[in-house]
Design a protein around this motif. Structure first.
Motif, mmCIF file in Angstrom:
data_model
loop_
_atom_site.group_PDB
_atom_site.id
_atom_site.type_symbol
_atom_site.label_atom_id
_atom_site.label_comp_id
_atom_site.label_asym_id
_atom_site.label_seq_id
_atom_site.Cartn_x
_atom_site.Cartn_y
_atom_site.Cartn_z
ATOM 1 N N ASP A 64 0.825 -1.214 0.000
ATOM 2 C CA ASP A 64 0.000 0.000 0.000
ATOM 3 C C ASP A 64 0.859 1.264 0.000
ATOM 4 N N LYS A 65 2.082 1.151 0.540
ATOM 5 C CA LYS A 65 2.972 2.309 0.546
ATOM 6 C C LYS A 65 3.465 2.662 -0.854
ATOM 7 N N ALA A 66 3.321 1.711 -1.794
ATOM 8 C CA ALA A 66 3.733 1.958 -3.176
ATOM 9 C C ALA A 66 2.649 2.664 -3.975
ATOM 10 N N LYS A 67 1.475 2.816 -3.369
ATOM 11 C CA LYS A 67 0.397 3.544 -4.041
ATOM 12 C C LYS A 67 0.710 5.031 -4.091
ATOM 13 N N ARG A 68 0.399 5.653 -5.200
ATOM 14 C CA ARG A 68 0.501 7.107 -5.263
ATOM 15 C C ARG A 68 -0.732 7.735 -4.634
ATOM 16 N N HIS A 69 -0.545 8.909 -4.067
ATOM 17 C CA HIS A 69 -1.691 9.663 -3.563
ATOM 18 C C HIS A 69 -2.526 10.096 -4.762
ATOM 19 N N VAL A 70 -3.832 9.875 -4.701
ATOM 20 C CA VAL A 70 -4.673 10.168 -5.861
ATOM 21 C C VAL A 70 -4.636 11.658 -6.227
ATOM 22 N N LYS A 71 -4.419 12.533 -5.254
ATOM 23 C CA LYS A 71 -4.358 13.954 -5.588
ATOM 24 C C LYS A 71 -3.134 14.257 -6.452
ATOM 25 N N GLY A 72 -2.037 13.532 -6.225
ATOM 26 C CA GLY A 72 -0.869 13.679 -7.084
ATOM 27 C C GLY A 72 -1.149 13.190 -8.492
ATOM 28 N N ILE A 73 -1.898 12.109 -8.602
ATOM 29 C CA ILE A 73 -2.294 11.586 -9.921
ATOM 30 C C ILE A 73 -3.153 12.607 -10.654
ATOM 31 N N TYR A 74 -4.123 13.190 -9.945
ATOM 32 C CA TYR A 74 -5.018 14.154 -10.586
ATOM 33 C C TYR A 74 -4.284 15.449 -10.944
ATOM 34 N N ALA A 75 -3.353 15.857 -10.104
ATOM 35 C CA ALA A 75 -2.561 17.052 -10.420
ATOM 36 C C ALA A 75 -1.737 16.830 -11.678
ATOM 37 N N PRO A 318 -1.965 22.480 -4.088
ATOM 38 C CA PRO A 318 -0.619 22.238 -3.534
ATOM 39 C C PRO A 318 0.154 21.189 -4.336
ATOM 40 N N TYR A 319 -0.551 20.206 -4.845
ATOM 41 C CA TYR A 319 0.105 19.149 -5.615
ATOM 42 C C TYR A 319 0.518 19.658 -6.995
ATOM 43 N N ILE A 320 -0.344 20.466 -7.602
ATOM 44 C CA ILE A 320 -0.013 21.080 -8.886
ATOM 45 C C ILE A 320 1.201 21.982 -8.737
ATOM 46 N N GLN A 321 1.193 22.787 -7.673
ATOM 47 C CA GLN A 321 2.306 23.718 -7.462
ATOM 48 C C GLN A 321 3.611 22.970 -7.216
ATOM 49 N N ARG A 322 3.530 21.821 -6.570
ATOM 50 C CA ARG A 322 4.726 21.018 -6.324
ATOM 51 C C ARG A 322 5.376 20.591 -7.645
ATOM 52 N N TYR A 323 4.554 20.181 -8.604
ATOM 53 C CA TYR A 323 5.085 19.794 -9.908
ATOM 54 C C TYR A 323 5.631 21.007 -10.662
ATOM 55 N N ILE A 324 4.928 22.122 -10.557
ATOM 56 C CA ILE A 324 5.407 23.340 -11.220
ATOM 57 C C ILE A 324 6.758 23.752 -10.637
ATOM 58 N N ASP A 325 6.879 23.701 -9.332
ATOM 59 C CA ASP A 325 8.155 24.036 -8.678
ATOM 60 C C ASP A 325 9.270 23.113 -9.148
ATOM 61 N N MET A 326 8.943 21.847 -9.348
ATOM 62 C CA MET A 326 9.942 20.893 -9.826
ATOM 63 C C MET A 326 10.461 21.295 -11.203
ATOM 64 N N CYS A 327 9.535 21.738 -12.060
ATOM 65 C CA CYS A 327 9.946 22.203 -13.398
ATOM 66 C C CYS A 327 10.888 23.396 -13.287
ATOM 67 N N TYR A 328 10.533 24.366 -12.451
ATOM 68 C CA TYR A 328 11.381 25.552 -12.299
ATOM 69 C C TYR A 328 12.722 25.194 -11.660
ATOM 70 N N ASP A 329 12.706 24.250 -10.734
ATOM 71 C CA ASP A 329 13.952 23.834 -10.091
ATOM 72 C C ASP A 329 14.922 23.208 -11.084
ATOM 73 N N ASN A 330 14.374 22.632 -12.150
ATOM 74 C CA ASN A 330 15.213 21.947 -13.128
ATOM 75 C C ASN A 330 15.530 22.775 -14.364
ATOM 76 N N LEU A 331 15.180 24.045 -14.350
ATOM 77 C CA LEU A 331 15.457 24.888 -15.526
ATOM 78 C C LEU A 331 16.929 24.969 -15.830
ATOM 79 N N ASP A 332 17.772 24.974 -14.811
ATOM 80 C CA ASP A 332 19.210 25.090 -15.013
ATOM 81 C C ASP A 332 19.917 23.776 -14.732
ATOM 82 N N ILE A 333 19.187 22.691 -14.887
ATOM 83 C CA ILE A 333 19.751 21.383 -14.546
ATOM 84 C C ILE A 333 20.964 21.070 -15.432
ATOM 85 N N LYS A 334 21.965 20.460 -14.846
ATOM 86 C CA LYS A 334 23.179 20.131 -15.577
ATOM 87 C C LYS A 334 23.179 18.684 -16.076
#
Length: 336
Positions: A64-75, A318-334
């Motif tokens: 059950d710990k391998a299940k994703r939170h459904v809100k993350g799926i919907y985001a 909050p889940y949508i913003q988390r993914y958006i933040d991830m995109c911005y965090d990786n803008l300068d990824i090496k």
């Protein structure tokens, strides 16, 4: 000369030219970006020799710990819609979700995206429980030769997959299969693939190249040669002009995409989306489409799209913003 003969004689560019002409005539120039949405990271079968989940079965005491939170799926579904991507399918290992749970997730994603979803949830005899929230069913065939398949995926029998897809067709759903290139198959196995497509009247085929995962039987196996991969795709396009073909690659093989598009691919998949979107890796995908003289549906770089949406579910913010933040965090990824 037959298609296998052309592959063996290294007449790959002839195949690509023919496949490209057929694709443009039959499907046009549009290329879709596809995103598989995973529901979990565990599988009770866990014995497909190439699969990441086979390395997790004995590591996770509580599935059950391998299940994703459904809100993350919907985001993720909401952001996929904003970017103009398609959801390739919903996928998850065996033994995690009930049919009713998958149905509810599918219904919610249908509400979010305005599009019914494809399912890739393993072999099931409960397809009659679904409704308009799904458009089609995907069978994870992986390799079409029956004997070789039994070695690679001992718990997913081809006859059972075929029966499921036949039922899907009887219920009015589209039918798809997945195939992995580079498992050690023989060229002649393409005839088994063609027979399967023909027998089941497959609407869509998703090709992946082997992605060797640690702690699997293939961890030291290199990915397949790009032109070999392309020759299989091109031969499928030539043999089945109307079929939808999706091709997958990984960040270390982005240069495969142009040749796969020339081979007849309609869509591209298998990306770590939120690590690539907006940075040079995502832009490289767009460049590959450009140099293949195709037209991209959706974006892999427009950061403005991320915040442009009419989210009808405020609890997802909050889940949508988390993914958006991830995109911005990786803008300068090496490196990824």
């Amino acid at each position: 000369m037959d298609l296998i003969g052309k592959i063996k004689n290294k007449e790959i560019f002839d195949l690509l030219i023919e496949a490209d002409k057929i694709t443009r005539k039959t499907h046009g120039k549009k290329v879709t970006l596809e995103r598989a949405i995973f529901l979990s990271w565990w599988c009770e079968k866990g014995d497909c020799k190439f699969c990441y989940m086979s390395s997790q079965k004995d590591r996770i005491n509580n599935p059950d710990k391998a299940k994703r939170h459904v809100k993350g799926i919907y985001a993720e579904a909401e952001l996929t819609k904003r970017m103009g991507w398609n959801i390739e399918f919903l996928s998850g290992g065996y033994g995690i979700y009930t049919t009713q749970e998958i149905k509810e997730i599918s219904e919610t994603i249908y509400d979010i995206t305005d599009n019914p979803v494809w399912l890739n949830i393993g072999i099931t005899d409960e397809l009659d429980q679904y409704g308009d929230e799904i458009i089609g069913v995907t069978g994870a065939v992986e390799t079409a030769n029956p004997k070789f398949h039994d070695e690679i995926c001992p718990s997913k029998s081809i006859p059972d997959i075929k029966n499921m897809l036949k039922t899907a067709g009887e219920l009015g759903y589209k039918k798809a299969i997945t195939i992995i290139i580079g498992l050690g198959e023989e060229i002649e196995h393409i005839n088994d693939l063609f027979d399967l497509i023909e027998e089941l009247e497959i609407d869509r085929i998703i090709f992946y190249s082997l992605n060797p995962h640690p702690d699997t039987a293939y961890h030291l196996t290199p990915q397949p040669a790009s032109l070999y991969y392309a020759s299989i795709v091109a031969s499928t396009r030539i043999r089945f002009p109307n079929i939808e073909i999706i091709t997958g690659t990984w960040t270390d093989n982005l240069a495969n995409m142009g040749v796969l598009l020339k081979a007849g691919s309609n869509g591209l998949t298998k990306f770590p989306l939120f690590k690539m979107y907006g940075n040079r890796f995502g832009k490289r995908v767009e460049e590959e489409v450009y140099w293949a003289d195709r037209e991209l549906k959706g974006s892999f770089s427009n950061m403005n799209l991320l915040k442009k949406g009419n989210n009808l579910r405020p609890e997802l913010e909050p889940y949508i913003q988390r993914y958006i933040d991830m995109c911005y965090d990786n803008l300068d990824i090496k490196r990824i």
